[in-house]
Write an enzyme that holds these catalytic residues in place. Structure first.
Site, PDB file in Angstrom:
ATOM      1  N   CYS A 114       0.853  -1.194   0.000  1.00 33.01           N
ATOM      2  CA  CYS A 114       0.000   0.000   0.000  1.00 33.01           C
ATOM      3  C   CYS A 114       0.886   1.240   0.000  1.00 33.01           C
ATOM      4  O   CYS A 114       0.624   2.235  -0.682  1.00 33.01           O
ATOM      5  CB  CYS A 114      -0.885   0.040   1.243  1.00 33.01           C
ATOM      6  SG  CYS A 114      -1.811  -1.450   1.583  1.00 33.01           S
ATOM      7  N   CYS A 120       2.309   3.142  -3.271  1.00 35.05           N
ATOM      8  CA  CYS A 120       1.493   4.107  -4.022  1.00 35.05           C
ATOM      9  C   CYS A 120       0.975   5.238  -3.128  1.00 35.05           C
ATOM     10  O   CYS A 120       0.847   6.372  -3.565  1.00 35.05           O
ATOM     11  CB  CYS A 120       0.300   3.415  -4.663  1.00 35.05           C
ATOM     12  SG  CYS A 120       0.766   2.281  -5.983  1.00 35.05           S
ATOM     13  N   HIS A 121       0.642   4.893  -1.869  1.00 36.04           N
ATOM     14  CA  HIS A 121      -0.086   5.857  -1.043  1.00 36.04           C
ATOM     15  C   HIS A 121       0.763   6.530   0.025  1.00 36.04           C
ATOM     16  O   HIS A 121       0.243   7.372   0.767  1.00 36.04           O
ATOM     17  CB  HIS A 121      -1.295   5.175  -0.383  1.00 36.04           C
ATOM     18  CG  HIS A 121      -2.255   4.576  -1.371  1.00 36.04           C
ATOM     19  ND1 HIS A 121      -3.044   5.350  -2.188  1.00 36.04           N
ATOM     20  CD2 HIS A 121      -2.525   3.290  -1.694  1.00 36.04           C
ATOM     21  CE1 HIS A 121      -3.778   4.551  -2.960  1.00 36.04           C
ATOM     22  NE2 HIS A 121      -3.476   3.304  -2.684  1.00 36.04           N
ATOM     23  N   CYS A 147     -34.917  -2.837   9.190  1.00 30.96           N
ATOM     24  CA  CYS A 147     -33.898  -2.104   9.961  1.00 30.96           C
ATOM     25  C   CYS A 147     -34.568  -1.007  10.777  1.00 30.96           C
ATOM     26  O   CYS A 147     -34.251  -0.769  11.943  1.00 30.96           O
ATOM     27  CB  CYS A 147     -32.872  -1.456   9.029  1.00 30.96           C
ATOM     28  SG  CYS A 147     -32.103  -2.566   7.835  1.00 30.96           S
ATOM     29  N   CYS A 180     -36.256  -1.262  14.487  1.00 31.20           N
ATOM     30  CA  CYS A 180     -35.420  -1.100  15.683  1.00 31.20           C
ATOM     31  C   CYS A 180     -34.696   0.248  15.682  1.00 31.20           C
ATOM     32  O   CYS A 180     -34.741   0.978  16.663  1.00 31.20           O
ATOM     33  CB  CYS A 180     -34.366  -2.210  15.756  1.00 31.20           C
ATOM     34  SG  CYS A 180     -35.008  -3.805  16.301  1.00 31.20           S
ATOM     35  N   HIS A 181     -34.014   0.545  14.594  1.00 27.45           N
ATOM     36  CA  HIS A 181     -33.013   1.610  14.641  1.00 27.45           C
ATOM     37  C   HIS A 181     -33.548   3.003  14.299  1.00 27.45           C
ATOM     38  O   HIS A 181     -32.842   3.986  14.482  1.00 27.45           O
ATOM     39  CB  HIS A 181     -31.828   1.236  13.750  1.00 27.45           C
ATOM     40  CG  HIS A 181     -31.162  -0.028  14.217  1.00 27.45           C
ATOM     41  ND1 HIS A 181     -30.460  -0.098  15.395  1.00 27.45           N
ATOM     42  CD2 HIS A 181     -31.137  -1.283  13.683  1.00 27.45           C
ATOM     43  CE1 HIS A 181     -30.001  -1.345  15.554  1.00 27.45           C
ATOM     44  NE2 HIS A 181     -30.406  -2.070  14.546  1.00 27.45           N
ATOM     45  N   ARG A 185     -21.922  -6.836  10.530  1.00 28.33           N
ATOM     46  CA  ARG A 185     -22.979  -6.528  11.489  1.00 28.33           C
ATOM     47  C   ARG A 185     -24.358  -6.676  10.848  1.00 28.33           C
ATOM     48  O   ARG A 185     -25.287  -7.180  11.477  1.00 28.33           O
ATOM     49  CB  ARG A 185     -22.810  -5.104  12.040  1.00 28.33           C
ATOM     50  CG  ARG A 185     -23.683  -4.824  13.242  1.00 28.33           C
ATOM     51  CD  ARG A 185     -23.211  -5.648  14.431  1.00 28.33           C
ATOM     52  NE  ARG A 185     -24.193  -5.728  15.516  1.00 28.33           N
ATOM     53  CZ  ARG A 185     -25.126  -6.663  15.622  1.00 28.33           C
ATOM     54  NH1 ARG A 185     -25.242  -7.602  14.705  1.00 28.33           N
ATOM     55  NH2 ARG A 185     -25.952  -6.688  16.653  1.00 28.33           N
ATOM     56  N   CYS A 190     -27.418  -8.925  12.231  1.00 28.88           N
ATOM     57  CA  CYS A 190     -28.764  -8.391  12.436  1.00 28.88           C
ATOM     58  C   CYS A 190     -29.807  -9.247  11.720  1.00 28.88           C
ATOM     59  O   CYS A 190     -30.845  -9.561  12.277  1.00 28.88           O
ATOM     60  CB  CYS A 190     -28.856  -6.967  11.883  1.00 28.88           C
ATOM     61  SG  CYS A 190     -28.562  -5.682  13.115  1.00 28.88           S
TER      62      CYS A 190
END
Lengths: 141, 107, 283
Positions: free
Chosen positions: C99, C102-103, C199, C202-203, C240, C244
């Site tokens: 990585c 290049c970065h 989703c 609940c959220h 996650r 869920c």
């Protein structure tokens, strides 16, 4: 014999209760904890004194529960989780340059009492215990 | 991933005054209680001993059991009178030893 | 404000009925300070947001779990950031590049995490950070793709996220990205699984409310990857999502697949205005 689903369930439940009642797992573990502490103290009486055990009242997850124990002047401190399948957690020995305190993170198999026992410089023992409620996450994990 | 200890130690401290040391090591702490998908017990493999020594003198020794969480964390307080090296050592069930040390100056 | 009142009430009732000490989960004006950097965890929602105000998942956690995130040494997620540092400069693949070749330093990606996922003109689709990392590995390093939600990927996303700590999320959802955003939105509001839940159930409708012994969060992505006390490792956003979906007894979409990528894009945009705090610590 024809049993309805409900009757079968009730029977199953009863069987489970019978199996579990004679030797409750938690009870066995607590006895075990007493034996482990006795081994540490050599059977000496354990009193109360300047020992502090800090633990969350409610642990969000039993896998990682922060604990702090401190007993000024103690040579060593044992930590026991009475409700774990194997209640031993750790024994910390403090050298002359260390303060007799330690913070760590431990596993608790469920809601239970955690006990810290300190061996003081004069060879006597004191203990403190904390009840920690271990919750099950909202979605069963 | 390779097991690599992390420690947080002040570079310099006042003589005779307590300071905080933190340690964290990446380790599964396989308790020996778990079973794999076939129902076989996964053998225990934990860090069973943690030690810190300052200039060869023991500061703290912890006998560790499987009830210590994955990625074991220890935080303790110590004091020194003179500069030196704080050496850390974690001992694995398989006999491996992970070590690191940090110099501490008085100032 | 209705939601907050609700959550304080819920917390208060728990304390009263069980005699516990207050759980200190008061979501109002909660601010976290990590190594001297102050990060707001509760902000006003931007115009057009489906939420009246935005909360980091941090505010819904217990005092002890919150504390673990306030010191980079105490945060076990940093173990994986350290590992990603090593990976960063380790050449891999047929091009023999790392990585770093290049970065340069990971710092060169400052701010990037806050605008991810984003429209990738060359690819003609919305790319997550994970997509960009795998593209780099294949195209420029000649290396194999990482598992989309695996340990190496989570660690690298954590290292890059850390460079944007405190940066305000500003995911662009218009223009050519709009169709993917709409798709993600549709998934967000569609009830699935045996429990027939979306989703939003609940959220959006119930954050701050107890679900069994737990506080529901807004499901914000600003803290991802998240070190979970539960599994003691970094968890990606899509990892996650998968969890869920299993919890609501649904068959999860494929991690790295079209649906989850669209959903990640949409859910990320619901956090526009919140600062990035990954890698976070959650239960």
């Amino acid at each position: 014999m024809n049993l309805s689903r409900r009757q079968t369930l009730a029977l199953g439940g009863a069987a489970v209760t019978v199996t579990l009642l004679p030797i409750s797992f938690a009870q066995a573990a607590t006895d075990d904890a007493a034996a482990i502490i006795a081994e540490f103290t050599g059977g000496a009486a354990v009193g109360e004194g300047d020992i502090e055990l800090t633990a969350p009242e409610i642990a969000e997850n039993g896998n990682t529960v922060p604990m702090k124990m401190a007993a000024p002047g103690a040579a060593s401190i044992m930590l026991v989780a009475t409700g774990n399948p194997t209640p031993r957690v750790m024994v910390a020995h403090f050298g002359a340059s260390a303060e007799s305190r330690l913070s760590t993170r431990i596993r608790l198999a469920g809601t239970q009492d955690v006990i810290a026992v300190a061996k003081l410089a004069d060879g006597s023992f004191i203990q403190s215990s904390k009840s920690v409620k271990v919750t099950i996450g909202g979605c069963g994990g | 991933m390779a097991i690599k200890p992390r420690v947080k130690v002040p570079k310099s401290v006042a003589a005779g005054e307590y300071f905080t040391v933190k340690t964290l090591i990446n380790h599964k702490m396989e308790s020996g209680q778990r079973k794999d998908k076939e129902g076989n017990k996964i053998p225990r493999k934990i860090i069973n001993l943690f030690e810190a020594n300052f200039n060869g003198e023991n500061v703290i020794t912890v006998n560790v059991e499987p009830a210590v969480s994955t990625n074991p964390f220890f935080e303790f307080q110590m004091k020194i009178e003179a500069a030196g090296d704080l050496a850390f050592k974690w001992t694995d069930d398989d006999g491996s030893v992970y070590e690191t040390s940090k110099p501490i100056a008085i100032g | 404000m209705k939601k907050i009142t609700k959550s304080i009430l819920a917390g208060g009732m728990l304390a009263l009925s069980l005699g516990f000490a207050t759980q200190a989960n008061e979501p109002t004006d909660a601010v976290m300070t990590i190594d001297g950097v102050t990060i707001p965890t509760h902000v006003k929602a931007p115009a057009g947001s489906p939420l009246p105000e935005l909360f980091s998942g941090w505010v819904f956690r217990s005092t002890e779990t919150q504390a673990m995130q306030l010191d980079d040494f105490d945060n076990p997620g940093m173990i994986f950031v350290d590992q990603a540092w090593e990976t960063w400069s380790t050449p891999e693949g047929s091009a023999g590049k790392s990585c770093a070749d290049c970065h340069g330093e990971p710092e060169s990606f400052a701010g990037l995490r806050a605008v991810m996922p984003k429209w990738n003109e060359a690819a003609g689709e919305v790319y997550t950070l994970e997509d960009y990392i795998n593209e780099s590995r294949v195209k420029y390093m000649g290396a194999d793709k990482w598992k989309y939600s695996g340990g190496k990927m989570a660690a690298m996303v954590a290292l890059i996220s850390l460079q944007s700590r405190g940066d305000i999320i500003n995911v662009k959802t218009d223009g050519p990205a709009a169709a993917t955003w709409e798709k993600g939105k549709e998934i967000y509001y569609t009830r699935v699984g045996q429990l027939d839940m979306s989703c939003a159930n609940c959220h959006e409708d119930n954050y701050g409310v107890m679900i069994r012994a737990d506080h529901l969060s807004q499901g914000q992505l600003n803290g991802f990857p998240a070190y979970r006390l539960k599994n003691a490792k970094l968890n990606t956003a899509q990892g996650r999502f998968k969890g869920c979906m299993k919890n609501i007894r649904a068959t999860p979409y494929k991690v790295g697949g079209e649906e989850f990528r669209a959903l990640q894009f949409y859910v990320a945009s619901r956090g526009n205005g919140l600062p990035i705090e990954g890698p976070s610590v959650r239960n």
